[in-house]
Design an enzyme around this catalytic site. Structure first.
Site, short mmCIF file in Angstrom:
data_model
loop_
_atom_site.label_atom_id
_atom_site.label_comp_id
_atom_site.label_asym_id
_atom_site.label_seq_id
_atom_site.Cartn_x
_atom_site.Cartn_y
_atom_site.Cartn_z
N HIS A 171 0.83 -1.20 0.00
CA HIS A 171 0.00 0.00 0.00
C HIS A 171 0.87 1.26 0.00
O HIS A 171 0.67 2.17 -0.83
CB HIS A 171 -0.90 -0.03 1.24
N GLU A 172 1.83 1.32 0.91
CA GLU A 172 2.66 2.53 1.00
C GLU A 172 3.56 2.67 -0.22
O GLU A 172 3.92 3.79 -0.60
CB GLU A 172 3.47 2.51 2.28
N HIS A 175 1.73 4.75 -2.78
CA HIS A 175 1.88 6.18 -2.51
C HIS A 175 3.26 6.67 -2.97
O HIS A 175 3.38 7.73 -3.60
CB HIS A 175 1.73 6.45 -1.01
N GLU A 210 -4.72 8.03 -2.70
CA GLU A 210 -5.20 6.75 -2.16
C GLU A 210 -5.50 5.77 -3.28
O GLU A 210 -5.35 4.55 -3.10
CB GLU A 210 -6.43 6.98 -1.29
#
Length: 411
Positions: A171-172, A175, A210
Site C-alpha cells: 500500500h505505501e 503512494h 489513495e
C-alpha cells in the site's frame, strides 16, 4: 481557501489538536469516550469556524472536504455514497453466503526479520527505489516525501499475523511510486506544497493518492496471478510456516470477507462501509444534527446495521481513529474515493492498454508502472483528479467501474 483563514484560528486549531490528540490516545486506551468528548466538541467548534471563515460551500462540511478532495461536497458525497452503499449491500450478502476459506496459517509465528527481508525484496520488485528512500517501522504505516528524491515508507510487523506487513508495505509503495513519478519540472514549484501538513507532496488530491495505493494493494497485490509469481519466494522466507499452504489457499485467505470492528484491518469489501459510516457521522456532527454526546450510540447502531457487529467498548468503536482529534474532519471520504478511482483506472487499462493486463497476467507490474507514469504520476498537482479521469473517459462521480469490479470478485 487557505488565504481566507485567520492566522489566529489556525494557531488555536493547531494547539487544540495537540491537546486533543494526547487525550484521545488516553481515552482510546481506556475505552472512555467521556474523557475525549469535550475535546471533540472543541475541535468541531474550530472546524465550523474554519468552514465559516472560508466562505466555501452550502454545507459546513463542504469547506472541510475541499481541503482534501477539491470538487467534492456534502451533497455530491451523499449521492455517491448512497449509490455505492445500495450496490454493495447485496454484494456483501453474497460474499458472506460463500464457504469460508482456511486462514489459520496467517496467524502462525512469522519472525519480524524475515517479514522485513521479504517486504524489502517485494517492494523493490514493485518499483520502489531504495536509492531514494527507505522502508522503516511505524505503529501505523505511512509514506512521507521529504523531496522527490527522498520518499520514505513504513510498515508494521506483527509476528503473529503475516498479511499486515505485506499489504501495508505494498500500500505505501503505491503512494511512494506516485511521489517519485512526478515530473521534475513540477517538483520545485507551488505544485509541491501540502497546505494541510505543510510538507512536500506531489499528488493532486488525497483521493487520487489513495487510488494509487489501493490499486497496487488490491488490484495487483491480492490478485491470484501476482501470487503465482511471488508465493514461492514468500514460502522460501517462511518454509515451515507455509509448508502446508498452496498459492491458491493463500490468495483465498487474504481475500476473505469478514466483517469486523476495525477500519484499518477491514477486508476489501467491508472497508467502504467503515468509511461511509464515518462520513455520515462527521457530516451530522458538523451540521449539529448529531451531538458529540450521542456519537457512541450512533456509531454502535450503524456498525450493527451495516456490518452486523456489536461494539464492546468505545476504544474499538468511535475512538479508534486519530482523525477527529487531529482536526482532519473531511479526510475520510478520500479513502473510498481512492477505491473508486483505482477501479476506474484499471477499467480503462483493461479496455485500452493490453500490455498492462498482459503484464499483470504474468504477475509483472512494469507495464502498469509505465502507464501510470504517463497518465497519472507525471502530472503531479498540475491536473485535478477529475481532469486525469476525464483523459481516461471516466467520470469522477461515477462508481460503476468499482461496483462492477466488486461484483466480479465477490459474487
Amino acid at each position: 481557501w487557505h488565504a481566507a483563514l485567520p492566522a489566529e484560528l489556525l494557531r488555536r486549531q493547531a494547539e487544540q489538536s495537540a491537546l486533543a490528540g494526547a487525550v484521545w490516545a488516553e481515552a482510546r486506551a481506556s475505552g472512555d469516550f467521556a474523557l475525549f468528548k469535550p475535546y471533540l466538541q472543541t475541535m468541531l467548534d474550530l472546524s465550523r469556524q474554519v468552514a465559516q471563515a472560508s466562505g466555501f460551500g452550502a454545507h459546513p462540511y463542504d469547506a472541510m472536504v475541499h481541503a482534501f478532495e477539491p470538487g467534492e461536497t456534502a451533497a455530491s458525497l451523499a449521492t455517491l455514497f448512497d449509490r455505492l452503499r445500495t450496490a454493495q449491500k447485496p454484494i456483501l450478502d453474497s460474499a458472506l453466503g460463500k464457504p469460508r476459506p482456511r486462514t489459520e496459517f496467517l496467524y502462525r509465528d512469522y519472525p519480524v526479520a524475515q517479514q522485513q527481508a521479504f517486504c524489502r525484496a517485494l517492494v523493490a520488485e514493485l518499483g520502489y527505489d531504495f536509492a531514494h528512500g527507505r522502508l522503516d517501522t511505524a505503529v501505523h504505516p505511512f509514506e512521507i516525501s521529504m523531496t522527490r528524491g527522498d520518499v520514505r515508507i513504513t510498515s508494521r510487523w506483527r509476528p503473529e499475523y503475516l498479511p499486515m506487513s505485506i499489504f501495508g508495505s505494498i500500500h505505501e509503495t503505491g503512494h511512494a511510486l506516485y511521489e517519485m513519478g512526478v515530473d521534475p519540472s513540477l517538483t520545485r514549484s507551488a505544485m509541491t506544497t501540502d497546505m494541510i501538513g505543510l510538507y512536500a507532496v506531489g499528488g493532486t488530491s488525497f483521493g487520487m493518492h489513495e487510488s494509487q495505493s489501493r490499486l497496487l494493494e488490491n488490484h495487483v497485490g491480492r490478485a491470484p496471478e501476482f501470487w503465482q509469481r511471488h508465493f514461492g519466494t514468500l514460502r522460501d522466507h517462511f518454509p515451515e510456516q507455509l509448508s502446508d499452504v498452496s498459492a491458491e489457499e493463500f490468495v483465498a485467505a487474504v481475500n476473505r470477507v469478514e466483517p469486523g470492528l476495525i477500519r484499518v484491518e477491514a477486508d476489501e469489501l467491508t472497508y467502504d462501509f467503515h468509511i461511509m459510516l464515518r462520513v455520515r457521522l462527521e457530516m451530522a456532527l458538523m451540521e449539529g444534527s448529531l451531538d458529540p454526546a450521542d456519537l457512541p450510540e450512533a456509531w454502535n447502531a450503524a456498525m450493527r446495521e451495516d456490518l452486523g457487529v456489536e461494539v464492546p467498548h468505545d476504544g474499538l468503536g468511535c475512538l479508534q481513529d486519530v482523525h477527529w482529534s487531529s482536526g482532519y474532519i473531511g479526510s475520510f471520504p478520500t479513502y473510498t474515493i481512492g477505491n473508486i478511482t483505482a477501479a476506474q483506472i484499471m477499467d480503462h487499462y483493461r479496455a485500452h492498454r493490453p500490455e498492462v493486463t498482459a503484464g499483470l497476467a504474468r504477475g509483472e507490474t512494469a507495464p502498469l508502472r509505465t502507464a501510470l507514469q504517463a497518465d497519472v504520476w507525471r502530472h503531479g498537482r498540475s491536473r485535478s483528479r477529475a481532469e486525469i479521469l476525464d483523459g481516461m473517459d471516466q467520470s469522477a462521480s461515477d462508481p460503476a467501474a468499482y461496483i462492477g469490479y466488486l461484483r466480479r470478485k465477490f459474487c
